[in-house]
Design an enzyme around this catalytic site. Structure first.
Site, PDB file in Angstrom:
ATOM      1  N   SER A 129       0.469  -1.211   0.077  1.00 33.54           N
ATOM      2  CA  SER A 129       0.238  -0.582   0.260  1.00 33.54           C
ATOM      3  C   SER A 129       1.078   1.391  -0.154  1.00 33.54           C
ATOM      4  CB  SER A 129      -0.917  -0.092   1.218  1.00 33.54           C
ATOM      5  OG  SER A 129      -1.653   1.135   1.585  1.00 33.54           O
ATOM      6  N   GLU A 131       0.099   4.026   1.512  1.00 34.15           N
ATOM      7  CA  GLU A 131       0.305   4.045   2.915  1.00 34.15           C
ATOM      8  C   GLU A 131       1.683   3.430   4.135  1.00 34.15           C
ATOM      9  OE1 GLU A 131      -2.078   5.461   5.380  1.00 34.15           O
ATOM     10  OE2 GLU A 131      -3.623   5.998   3.242  1.00 34.15           O
ATOM     11  N   TYR A 153      -1.913   0.449  10.333  1.00 33.88           N
ATOM     12  CA  TYR A 153      -2.914  -0.336   9.235  1.00 33.88           C
ATOM     13  C   TYR A 153      -1.262  -0.434   8.275  1.00 33.88           C
ATOM     14  CZ  TYR A 153      -4.043  -0.848   4.262  1.00 33.88           C
ATOM     15  OH  TYR A 153      -3.440  -1.203   3.129  1.00 33.88           O
TER      16      TYR A 153
END
Length: 324
Positions: A129, A131, A153
């Protein structure tokens, strides 16, 4: 020619559903791993929306159950395995950090280990990801940009990413990671900001609600369409050499501008309906994400096809149709 078998974890999610449809179109036998639920008709609604629920084999499984994953891999002997399952909602990772770590990080280890033990020749794709970049270290993020995760996460995704690299280098497995930037669609869950916006716009247009409450609308994201991005996943596993790739559009847009596109599509002024609510601010914000897809374009011949504007209009239209 022998039909290939693809094993997809997280097949009932947005990416899993689009990937399953894409692979069926390529002639694959598709096996999907889905957590057991007493509300199976709710978890499989994306597959039904795409009209493919009867074309795939669904098996009960959980990323936390290594023994169960080993049995699934032993039974189906997949040629390719796509690990898309995770606790994937960033906001929930602060309230459920242990669960997020166990599933989103530990689950990757279990899938890799099941493949290593039962079917080491299978090609593996890990859903990494954007992120993971978090507090960005470069204005445009590539495969070489240092990571700085800003949520439980993102930390868990980074652990899974490096575990994939480790299994590739330690055991010679064909293991790839796709560092996917934000990708959306009409199948996106309501907890994600794009779908929250398009659903609210449709409801406001139809007189079902009056306002849309959001947090930091000045954050910017690199938004693409999930149906484009699943093709990049497949292309990674068709290449001769396993590697990691950024999958992005190369363009960043603010949440504010995305909201404006959605409201403009139905002839409304977003400023008349938008309310900023501090409760939606993250404990640690990721202000900017902008991916550099040059490597994916050069090596895989992949490029995003759908613009953010086209995607948001499609999502608004889909939500209008659902609500009508």
């Amino acid at each position: 020619m022998t039909t290939k078998t693809a094993l997809i974890t997280g097949i009932t999610g947005q990416d899993g559903a689009y990937l399953a449809k894409f692979l069926l179109g390529k002639g694959y036998n598709v096996v999907g791993v889905s957590r057991r639920s007493s509300h199976s008709e709710l978890t499989s609604h994306r597959l039904k929306w795409l009209g493919i629920e009867n074309d795939i084999t669904l098996v009960d499984g959980d990323l936390l159950d290594l023994g169960g994953l080993c049995r699934i891999v032993r039974t189906y002997k997949p040629d390719e395995c796509y690990n898309l399952a995770a606790q994937s909602f960033v906001a929930a990772s602060w309230t459920q950090p242990s669960l997020t770590t166990a599933v989103t990080a530990g689950g990757v280890v279990n899938v890799l280990e099941a493949l290593r033990l039962e079917c080491p020749s299978a090609k593996f794709y890990q859903a990494s990801s954007s992120e993971m970049y978090g507090l960005i270290q470069e204005g445009m993020q590539s495969e070489k940009t240092p990571f700085y995760p800003r949520s439980p996460y993102a930390v868990a995704k980074l652990a899974g990413h490096w575990m994939t690299v480790n299994y590739r280098e330690s055991f010679g497995m064909f293991a790839c990671s796709g560092i996917l930037f934000n990708h959306e669609s009409p199948l996106r869950g309501l907890e994600f900001v794009t779908r929250k916006v398009t659903d609210a716009v449709a409801r406001i247009k139809l007189g079902l609600q009056d306002e849309l409450a959001l947090g930091n609308i000045d954050a910017t994201r690199d938004w693409g369409h999930a149906k484009d991005y699943v093709e990049a996943m497949w292309r990674m596993l068709q290449h001769d050499v396993p590697d990691d790739y950024v999958v992005a559009t190369g363009r960043t847009v603010s949440v504010r501008d995305m909201v404006k596109v959605a409201f403009d599509h139905v002839g409304l002024n977003y400023e008349d309906h938008l309310r900023i609510d501090p409760k939606y601010y993250r404990p640690a914000e990721v202000d900017v994400l902008l991916g550099n897809p040059a490597k994916a374009e050069r090596v895989l011949g992949w490029k995003a096809k759908t613009t953010m504007e086209e995607m948001i209009r499609e999502m608004v239209d889909a939500d209008l149709a659902r609500l009508k």
